[in-house]
Design a protein around this motif. Sequence first.
Motif, PDB file in Angstrom:
ATOM      1  N   SER B 438     -44.050 -41.340 -17.021  1.00 21.13           N
ATOM      2  CA  SER B 438     -43.949 -42.738 -16.564  1.00 21.13           C
ATOM      3  C   SER B 438     -44.832 -43.019 -15.366  1.00 21.13           C
ATOM      4  O   SER B 438     -45.042 -44.171 -15.017  1.00 21.13           O
ATOM      5  CB  SER B 438     -42.493 -43.059 -16.208  1.00 21.13           C
ATOM      6  N   ARG B 440     -44.090 -42.862 -12.463  1.00 20.81           N
ATOM      7  CA  ARG B 440     -43.296 -43.461 -11.386  1.00 20.81           C
ATOM      8  C   ARG B 440     -43.218 -42.517 -10.187  1.00 20.81           C
ATOM      9  O   ARG B 440     -43.083 -41.311 -10.367  1.00 20.81           O
ATOM     10  CB  ARG B 440     -41.864 -43.746 -11.860  1.00 20.81           C
ATOM     11  N   SER B 472     -46.030 -47.955 -18.461  1.00 18.94           N
ATOM     12  CA  SER B 472     -44.796 -47.838 -17.710  1.00 18.94           C
ATOM     13  C   SER B 472     -44.598 -49.040 -16.768  1.00 18.94           C
ATOM     14  O   SER B 472     -43.479 -49.552 -16.603  1.00 18.94           O
ATOM     15  CB  SER B 472     -44.868 -46.518 -16.946  1.00 18.94           C
TER      16      SER B 472
END
Lengths: 297, 482
Positions: B438, B440, B472
């Motif tokens: 992702s 992140r 994402s």
Amino acid sequence: MFNILHAAFLAPGIKRFVIEAPRIARRHQAGQFVIIRIYEEGERIPLTIENSDPARGTISIVVQSVGKTTRLLNSLRTGDKILDVVGPLGKPSEIAKFGTVVVIGGGVGTAEAYPTAKALKQAGNRVISIVGARNRELIILEAEMRAVSDQLFITTDDGTYGEKGFVSDKLRQLIDNGTPMDLVLAIGPIPMMRAVADVTREPRIRTLASLNPIMIDGTGMCGGCRVLVGNESKFACVDGPEFDAHEVNFDVLMQRNSMYRSEEKLAMEQFENEREALLERIRAGDLQPCTLAGGEQ
Amino acid sequence: MKEPAAPSVNPLTLKERMKIARQHMPEQPACERKSNFHEVNLGFSAELARQEALRCLECEKQTCMTSCPVGVKVREFVHLIAAGDFAGAAAKIREDNALPAITGRVCPQEDHCEGFCVLRKKGESLGIGYLERFVADYEQRTGMRHLPTAPPSGKRVAIVGSGPAGLSAAGDLIQKGHQVRVFEALHELGGVLVYGIPEFRLPKQIIREQIDQLRSMGIEFETDVVVGRTITIDELMDEEGYDAVFVATGAGSPQFMKIPGEQFIGVYSANEFLTRINLMHAYEFPRYDQPIIDFRGKDVAVIGGGNTALDAIRSALRLGARRAYILYRRSETEMPARAEEVKHAQEEGIEFQFLTAPIEFLADEKGWLRAARCQRMELGEPDASGRRRPVPIAGSEFELPLAVAVLAIGTSANPIIQSTTPGLATDKRGYIVADEHSQRTSRRGVFAGGDIVTGSATVILAMGAGRRAAKSIDEFLSSGVW
């Protein structure tokens, strides 16, 4: 593109520029610098920020004519533009209540010392300033420095103003007279900063020097500005520009700063012949013959 | 062997296809190119491209596509080339790759698509990189076919860094209908593509054109902004109203060897040397102002075995170096550089000194480099990277006279963003911690990818991270769920 809102000489060959750069003005802290590139074929050079006004969105720099780029810059006037100004770069000066701080500015270094002296004064320190230059004409920002100092001393190499001698002589005298000092900050030519470091080494007075090595990107990407500090390689752009003056290898700094001397000479000779044509091109806004980048688009 | 399942425009049988030899890339002769900075590879003609495309076996498994970090649909675009629909082929690539003219030139295809090509098992792989470059250049000459974009989402994304990861993410996000602004610290866009890769391998004009195409899709760009200094990530989100930030700042800081004498004049990091040459045009001094020391008639060595090392030594040769060495502490087999670059460098007369490493730099009394004291190595047991570890041979030391040494031994994390973004987690080497799928980070709304997460890698791996981040970010912006 960055507008020059005001440009005026402070002394022969030393010019002050007020530049519109709102983002930089908002984030600037004493001790930080910008990197500028005047025109498309120009080099990138670092210049310390002398002052900033977040409300007006301006910063100011003080430039001494030394090589081609600084001479070209000092040929620019109010209303002209600079292609790139990026910053504020470098670690800010450490501002705290140290007690008594001696701020030393040599030549154009006084402009760089000024914001730090101001911030140190505001932080409640007793600020003793020593401002030096070769002669009376080259003493700059005297009134500004006086306004932020509890005591101000002026020295000139030839004695045409203030006391005759070097800033380091004055510093030694203050130490010998028993003036207490908790921190010394030296900003100016390399021999001056080295002399200051030599004076404070034995009495073990904490001393910082603001180093001015050759730089390109100013963000830690190239490593060209590396300096030897305590026998360790440091990048002046991200680890500095201020370092413990007692640990700095000034010989290496001096050698590295002389690296391009023959190229600088060639560029200067060429510049003298093309100055007017170049200025005309810059003023015509013909700054970007072969690129689409630069500034906000 | 099975004939292709899908209807093919290729009139040849598989046997006939396999009889066609891989088409040669026309290039500047080595004797000429070693003294200029013009591009080495000249590009396929339409005829060569069609001929090469006809070699594709149109395999069902498409390992070429699955091995590509951005998932370019190789079989489909090659099929379109064979059919003569070059614009269609370019649009097909663009669905997955925002910078085809760049990856077509610098991607290590042998590690991805071409390395997995079935033809390689029987001889030479399909020239996928050459074909990608051909259609991207064709698209540049004839105009881009715009891809459909989603309706405006009203969301704003800030991208920090205009290198391959940032541009790739920007290309995907704009197609999803988000407003995208890319911030660049330098005065020119492109990141490592501009400051790192020389003109002879990737002309600046190509980068500008690829970025102009992205601009024409609606992406905004702003140069001279050092995020962390000029503006912080918190300010971007709280004051400038960005809903997400993608940090793609690259690897950043050059590593030094920590051997005596690295401060001498004539010792450069590859980043500095290449930045002077590429970004600042020092090879055109004094027409451009940024200087480089005079290389003419001097002996130069680059330390390292990657693409950066080869870019640096081939640049040194073009600046007029008399002898140009690569000093690499392992052997030729372990060199991470792209195969084509090694071949080109050898043709140009670069001298490779394998199993050799400097242990000290020596200078004259003015601090100018005069030699490197070196040591020969032999290969021991494999190390953490799986490559055999170089071990010094006792008593093998020798002095190599040199006027310039360029260190291309890797990079470490640039600390500016990490140190100005509270709560952004980093690993023990200072790289930003981001989820590998992702992208992140530990901060809500902040994503990171490329070299600032993984350490030095390649253009295409960074682009892959950019694509994952874009996907994402789009999910986060649509759902609001972190």
